[in-house]
Design a protein around this motif. Structure first.
Motif, PDB file in Angstrom:
ATOM      1  N   ILE A   1     -12.719   2.383  10.887  1.00 56.20           N
ATOM      2  CA  ILE A   1     -12.983   0.979  11.239  1.00 56.20           C
ATOM      3  C   ILE A   1     -11.691   0.208  11.524  1.00 56.20           C
ATOM      4  O   ILE A   1     -11.739  -0.966  11.888  1.00 56.20           O
ATOM      5  CB  ILE A   1     -13.787   0.248  10.129  1.00 56.20           C
TER       6      ILE A   1
ATOM      7  N   HIS B   1      -9.803  -1.785   1.224  1.00 51.63           N
ATOM      8  CA  HIS B   1     -10.698  -0.638   1.485  1.00 51.63           C
ATOM      9  C   HIS B   1     -10.019   0.417   2.352  1.00 51.63           C
ATOM     10  O   HIS B   1      -8.943   0.188   2.912  1.00 51.63           O
ATOM     11  CB  HIS B   1     -11.976  -1.127   2.163  1.00 51.63           C
ATOM     12  N   GLY B   2     -10.703   1.553   2.499  1.00 52.65           N
ATOM     13  CA  GLY B   2     -10.198   2.620   3.355  1.00 52.65           C
ATOM     14  C   GLY B   2     -10.754   2.491   4.774  1.00 52.65           C
ATOM     15  O   GLY B   2     -11.196   1.409   5.182  1.00 52.65           O
ATOM     16  N   SER B   3     -10.755   3.601   5.504  1.00 53.17           N
ATOM     17  CA  SER B   3     -11.107   3.554   6.925  1.00 53.17           C
ATOM     18  C   SER B   3     -12.608   3.675   7.173  1.00 53.17           C
ATOM     19  O   SER B   3     -13.047   3.604   8.322  1.00 53.17           O
ATOM     20  CB  SER B   3     -10.373   4.663   7.671  1.00 53.17           C
ATOM     21  N   ALA B   4     -13.393   3.857   6.116  1.00 52.29           N
ATOM     22  CA  ALA B   4     -14.866   3.898   6.196  1.00 52.29           C
ATOM     23  C   ALA B   4     -15.370   4.598   7.453  1.00 52.29           C
ATOM     24  O   ALA B   4     -16.093   3.990   8.263  1.00 52.29           O
ATOM     25  CB  ALA B   4     -15.427   2.480   6.090  1.00 52.29           C
TER      26      ALA B   4
ATOM     27  N   ASP C   1     -17.728   6.482   8.062  1.00 59.32           N
ATOM     28  CA  ASP C   1     -19.195   6.541   8.229  1.00 59.32           C
ATOM     29  C   ASP C   1     -19.744   5.377   9.054  1.00 59.32           C
ATOM     30  O   ASP C   1     -20.810   5.486   9.651  1.00 59.32           O
ATOM     31  CB  ASP C   1     -19.884   6.582   6.848  1.00 59.32           C
ATOM     32  N   ILE C   2     -19.017   4.262   9.103  1.00 57.65           N
ATOM     33  CA  ILE C   2     -19.545   3.109   9.855  1.00 57.65           C
ATOM     34  C   ILE C   2     -18.622   2.730  11.023  1.00 57.65           C
ATOM     35  O   ILE C   2     -18.800   1.683  11.636  1.00 57.65           O
ATOM     36  CB  ILE C   2     -19.767   1.883   8.934  1.00 57.65           C
TER      37      ILE C   2
ATOM     38  N   ALA D   1     -18.698  -3.119  10.397  1.00 59.07           N
ATOM     39  CA  ALA D   1     -17.710  -3.276   9.314  1.00 59.07           C
ATOM     40  C   ALA D   1     -17.392  -4.756   9.102  1.00 59.07           C
ATOM     41  O   ALA D   1     -17.422  -5.548  10.043  1.00 59.07           O
ATOM     42  CB  ALA D   1     -16.428  -2.539   9.671  1.00 59.07           C
ATOM     43  N   SER D   2     -17.084  -5.104   7.882  1.00 62.66           N
ATOM     44  CA  SER D   2     -16.633  -6.469   7.610  1.00 62.66           C
ATOM     45  C   SER D   2     -15.116  -6.554   7.809  1.00 62.66           C
ATOM     46  O   SER D   2     -14.367  -5.787   7.211  1.00 62.66           O
ATOM     47  CB  SER D   2     -16.956  -6.867   6.167  1.00 62.66           C
TER      48      SER D   2
HETATM   49  P1  ATP Z   1      -9.837   5.436   0.754  1.00 60.60           P
HETATM   50  O1  ATP Z   1      -9.852   6.619  -0.145  1.00 60.60           O
HETATM   51  O2  ATP Z   1      -9.257   5.698   2.102  1.00 60.60           O
HETATM   52  O3  ATP Z   1      -9.319   4.180   0.110  1.00 60.60           O
HETATM   53  P2  ATP Z   1     -12.640   5.398   0.245  1.00 60.60           P
HETATM   54  O4  ATP Z   1     -13.030   6.802   0.405  1.00 60.60           O
HETATM   55  O5  ATP Z   1     -12.511   4.826  -1.125  1.00 60.60           O
HETATM   56  O6  ATP Z   1     -11.330   5.097   1.096  1.00 60.60           O
HETATM   57  P3  ATP Z   1     -13.633   3.386   1.967  1.00 60.60           P
HETATM   58  O7  ATP Z   1     -13.237   3.861   3.289  1.00 60.60           O
HETATM   59  O8  ATP Z   1     -12.885   2.241   1.389  1.00 60.60           O
HETATM   60  O9  ATP Z   1     -13.709   4.599   0.970  1.00 60.60           O
HETATM   61  O10 ATP Z   1     -15.145   2.948   2.004  1.00 60.60           O
HETATM   62  C1  ATP Z   1     -16.177   3.388   1.144  1.00 60.60           C
HETATM   63  C2  ATP Z   1     -17.484   2.886   1.754  1.00 60.60           C
HETATM   64  O11 ATP Z   1     -17.560   1.471   1.606  1.00 60.60           O
HETATM   65  C3  ATP Z   1     -17.515   3.138   3.248  1.00 60.60           C
HETATM   66  O12 ATP Z   1     -18.041   4.396   3.502  1.00 60.60           O
HETATM   67  C4  ATP Z   1     -18.325   1.997   3.781  1.00 60.60           C
HETATM   68  O13 ATP Z   1     -19.691   2.338   3.803  1.00 60.60           O
HETATM   69  C5  ATP Z   1     -18.028   0.870   2.801  1.00 60.60           C
HETATM   70  N1  ATP Z   1     -16.975  -0.014   3.335  1.00 60.60           N
HETATM   71  C6  ATP Z   1     -15.646   0.074   3.143  1.00 60.60           C
HETATM   72  N2  ATP Z   1     -14.992  -0.886   3.793  1.00 60.60           N
HETATM   73  C7  ATP Z   1     -15.917  -1.631   4.412  1.00 60.60           C
HETATM   74  C8  ATP Z   1     -15.877  -2.787   5.253  1.00 60.60           C
HETATM   75  N3  ATP Z   1     -14.722  -3.373   5.598  1.00 60.60           N
HETATM   76  N4  ATP Z   1     -17.046  -3.263   5.711  1.00 60.60           N
HETATM   77  C9  ATP Z   1     -18.210  -2.696   5.375  1.00 60.60           C
HETATM   78  N5  ATP Z   1     -18.326  -1.617   4.597  1.00 60.60           N
HETATM   79  C10 ATP Z   1     -17.194  -1.080   4.129  1.00 60.60           C
END
Ligand code: ATP
Length: 361
Positions: free
Chosen positions: A14, A281-284, A286-287, A293-294
């Motif tokens: 995202i 947050h990470g790169s999410a 899945d969306i 994404a927000s």
């Molecule tokens: P990382 O290890 O890279 O920090 P992570 O594995 O903890 O990442 P994220 O990528 O932060 O996971 O996101 C986890 C889930 O939260 C995503 O799969 C998504 O569904 C949701 N999510 C994260 N960020 C957003 C956002 N900005 N907007 C909407 N949903 C989000």
């Protein structure tokens, strides 16, 4: 001529859409001659193409810019031979090469956002966690030992210089804030396990020494296990929390969960000369690419960026722009018509961006 160069790394998943959204907000709030965006490559997909997660050219642009704005980096399955994720390496390289020793994680509950702690709408949360970002247990990253597949070790390292500077950062921040919501007291809480490990007792002792220079600020202590309970039971007690790297990593995500999650939680990684700003947050993946994404965490991180640059360069127009962005986010969330998906609504990334741009405009 733009006054400030901003290195922009969109990254993966995202990352590109939330970065573009944030640039729209910045262009709306700042005049065109104020910020110059320099978009540069980096991240896991760039690594797949080129073998480099942080190309030298990107590093140089980051080093020479006034600030760095980053979307997010990382893709599932893109790992180094030892199994660690390539994407994480982008900001880790920047963190260490630019000596970004303080990770600032504001934990603030906005009106209109549901907190899992808020069963009767009376809980107020507004504090900041300062995570030491360059030493502690994570200093051993890549340096631990796995012996004969029998024994594995990683070593926690803290230094007087490392503790002093992050403690001073926390106390300086407390000086500028208005104190804890509960009692208005300016307070720095030292989060450690001084009861168990000498390294943490040393961390606490050095924080105590620094505290002597800040007579108007109360010093408070919490063991890392106990603070997870206090952050849930009495979040309004906290003003600024300072923690060793790994503890800070863990409690800042816990704090984010109490105010709506990672999608609304900004982050700044700051050193004496450089600052990197990205959502918590990470790169999410899945969306990614679905416009769902927000962008709020990145937009609020951009507000932190403007305030940091405003303070550094004594430029009130930047501080003012930061305030306008935060007020716009607050207004949109409080109104409750545009609710991001991760906060229980179904607004798209473009709708959120449009609403925030209208509110600052
Ligand atoms: P990382 O290890 O890279 O920090 P992570 O594995 O903890 O990442 P994220 O990528 O932060 O996971 O996101 C986890 C889930 O939260 C995503 O799969 C998504 O569904 C949701 N999510 C994260 N960020 C957003 C956002 N900005 N907007 C909407 N949903 C989000």
């Amino acid at each position: 001529m733009a006054k400030y160069d901003i290195a922009v790394i969109e990254g993966d998943g995202i990352g590109p859409e939330i970065t573009q959204s944030t640039l729209s907000v910045l262009r709306t709030v700042c005049s065109s001659d104020c910020l110059n965006f320099l978009t540069v490559e980096g991240g896991a997909s760039h690594f797949q193409k080129s073998g480099e997660v942080l190309p030298q050219e990107t590093f140089e642009v980051c080093q020479q810019s006034h600030a760095i704005l980053h979307g997010a980096a990382g893709l599932p399955g893109v790992t180094y031979p030892d199994g660690t994720e390539v994407g994480n390496d982008l900001h880790l390289k920047l963190r260490f090469q630019l000596d970004l020793f303080a990770n600032v994680r504001p934990i603030k509950l906005y009106p209109g956002v549901h907190s899992p702690l808020n069963t009767d709408d009376t809980v107020a949360i507004d504090y900041v966690i300062i995570r030491e970002n360059t030493e502690g247990l994570y200093a051993s990253r890549g340096g631990g030992i796995v012996l004969r597949e029998e024994v594995a070790t990683d070593t926690l390292v803290v230094t007087r210089k490392g503790i002093e500077r992050v403690a001073r950062f926390a106390f300086d921040l407390a000086t500028k804030r208005n104190g804890a919501l509960r009692d208005g007291k300016r307070r720095v809480t030292v989060c450690d396990k001084a009861n168990i490990l000498r390294s943490y007792a040393f961390f606490r002792a050095v924080c105590d020494e620094v505290a002597k220079d800040y007579s108007g600020i109360e010093i408070d202590y919490a063991y890392a296990d106990a603070i997870t309970v206090h952050m849930i039971k009495r979040p309004d007690f906290y003003d600024v929390i300072v923690a060793e790297n790994m503890f800070g990593d863990i409690i800042s995500d816990l704090g984010a969960a109490t105010v709506g999650g990672m999608g609304i939680s900004p982050s700044a990684e700051l050193g004496d000369f450089h600052g990197l700003f990205q959502g918590a947050h990470g790169s999410a993946p899945d969306i990614a690419g679905q416009n769902v994404a927000s962008p709020i965490a990145t937009i609020l991180s951009a507000a932190l960026m403007l305030r940091w640059m405003g303070d550094r360069h004594m430029d009130n127009t930047l501080n003012d722009a930061a305030r306008r962005i935060e007020a716009a986010v607050e207004q949109v969330l409080a109104k409750g018509e545009i609710i991001p998906r991760d906060l229980g609504g179904n607004a798209t990334c473009s709708e959120i961006t449009g609403a925030i741009c209208s509110a600052v405009g």
